[in-house]
Design an enzyme around this catalytic site. Structure first.
Site, PDB file in Angstrom:
ATOM      1  N   ASP A   1       5.356  10.351   3.906  1.00  0.00           N
ATOM      2  CA  ASP A   1       5.418  12.070   3.537  1.00  0.00           C
ATOM      3  C   ASP A   1       4.641  11.508   1.731  1.00  0.00           C
ATOM      4  OD1 ASP A   1       6.749   9.903   1.904  1.00  0.00           O
ATOM      5  OD2 ASP A   1       8.720  11.292   1.529  1.00  0.00           O
TER       6      ASP A   1
ATOM      7  N   CYS B   1       7.511   6.479   3.613  1.00  0.00           N
ATOM      8  CA  CYS B   1       8.206   7.252   2.349  1.00  0.00           C
ATOM      9  C   CYS B   1       8.724   6.303   1.540  1.00  0.00           C
ATOM     10  CB  CYS B   1       9.161   8.087   3.078  1.00  0.00           C
ATOM     11  SG  CYS B   1      10.893   7.205   3.140  1.00  0.00           S
TER      12      CYS B   1
ATOM     13  N   THR C   1      11.056   5.130   0.176  1.00  0.00           N
ATOM     14  CA  THR C   1      12.117   3.864   0.040  1.00  0.00           C
ATOM     15  C   THR C   1      11.561   3.220   1.232  1.00  0.00           C
ATOM     16  OG1 THR C   1      13.785   5.670   0.652  1.00  0.00           O
ATOM     17  CG2 THR C   1      14.114   4.972  -1.201  1.00  0.00           C
TER      18      THR C   1
ATOM     19  N   HIS D   1      14.196  -9.363  17.654  1.00  0.00           N
ATOM     20  CA  HIS D   1      15.860  -9.683  18.135  1.00  0.00           C
ATOM     21  C   HIS D   1      15.895  -8.131  18.268  1.00  0.00           C
ATOM     22  CE1 HIS D   1      17.204 -13.434  15.593  1.00  0.00           C
ATOM     23  NE2 HIS D   1      16.092 -13.828  17.181  1.00  0.00           N
TER      24      HIS D   1
ATOM     25  N   HIS E   1      19.010 -11.070  23.347  1.00  0.00           N
ATOM     26  CA  HIS E   1      19.041  -9.770  22.682  1.00  0.00           C
ATOM     27  C   HIS E   1      18.426  -8.303  23.987  1.00  0.00           C
ATOM     28  CE1 HIS E   1      18.624 -12.195  19.291  1.00  0.00           C
ATOM     29  NE2 HIS E   1      17.779 -13.063  19.542  1.00  0.00           N
TER      30      HIS E   1
HETATM   31  C1  RB5 Z   1      10.602  11.662  -1.879  1.00  0.00           C
HETATM   32  O1  RB5 Z   1      10.793  11.805  -2.814  1.00  0.00           O
HETATM   33  C2  RB5 Z   1      11.807  10.863  -1.577  1.00  0.00           C
HETATM   34  O2  RB5 Z   1      13.514  10.925  -1.413  1.00  0.00           O
HETATM   35  C3  RB5 Z   1      11.210  10.129   0.044  1.00  0.00           C
HETATM   36  O3  RB5 Z   1       9.728   9.037   0.367  1.00  0.00           O
HETATM   37  C4  RB5 Z   1      12.152   8.449   0.885  1.00  0.00           C
HETATM   38  O4  RB5 Z   1      12.153   7.625  -0.556  1.00  0.00           O
HETATM   39  C5  RB5 Z   1      13.309   9.021   1.432  1.00  0.00           C
HETATM   40  O5  RB5 Z   1      14.299   8.486   1.968  1.00  0.00           O
END
Ligand code: RB5
Length: 140
Positions: free
Chosen positions: A7, A65, A67, A98, A133
């Site tokens: 994203d 993304c 996180t 694994h 595994h």
């Molecule tokens: C976008 O702001 C953020 O929420 C997205 O990139 C991601 O981290 C969601 O898990």
């Protein structure tokens, strides 16, 4: 084939990974997004990347993304996907050895490009160990 997705929050890191792949002559398909400006939705890209990854058992995905959490949650809703959110090389190694992970999820807002490329290299060069595994993977 390697399928890339991000994203807006993962876009810059994805571009760095693409530069690394270009330098190494590694071919990858980028299913988007194609700009960091638009506040787009990670599920759209995880879902379209999943469709490509499951076309062939040898395919792997790299989804980014902010996180890596959203991408991994969406990716894992497809029963043929085993997506692992990795913050370091050890996680990437274990995700392959694994868990036979076929998708690597990365946190674009929490690791730099050097770290990301190290993680990607480990993920792409580590084999599944099979054995016990494989038994465990068959249970889900
Ligand atoms: C976008 O702001 C953020 O929420 C997205 O990139 C991601 O981290 C969601 O898990």
């Amino acid at each position: 084939m390697i399928i890339l997705a991000s994203d807006h929050a993962g876009f810059i890191l994805k571009e760095e990974i693409k530069k690394f792949f270009n330098k190494e002559n590694i071919i990858a398909i980028d299913v988007g997004c194609y700009s960091r400006e638009q506040l787009d939705d990670y599920p759209d890209f995880a879902k379209s990347a999943n469709q490509k990854v499951i076309e062939d058992d040898r395919n792997v995905g790299i989804y980014i993304c902010g996180t890596g959490i959203g991408m991994s949650i969406v990716a894992n809703r497809n029963p043929k996907i085993r997506a692992a959110l990795c913050m370091n090389e050890q996680f990437a190694s274990l995700a392959r050895r694994h868990n036979d992970a076929n998708v690597l999820c990365l946190p674009g807002r929490f690791i730099n490009k050097r770290k990301a490329i190290k993680i990607v290299k480990v993920f792409l060069t580590t084999d599944f160990e099979g054995g016990r595994h494989a038994r465990r993977i068959k249970k889900y």
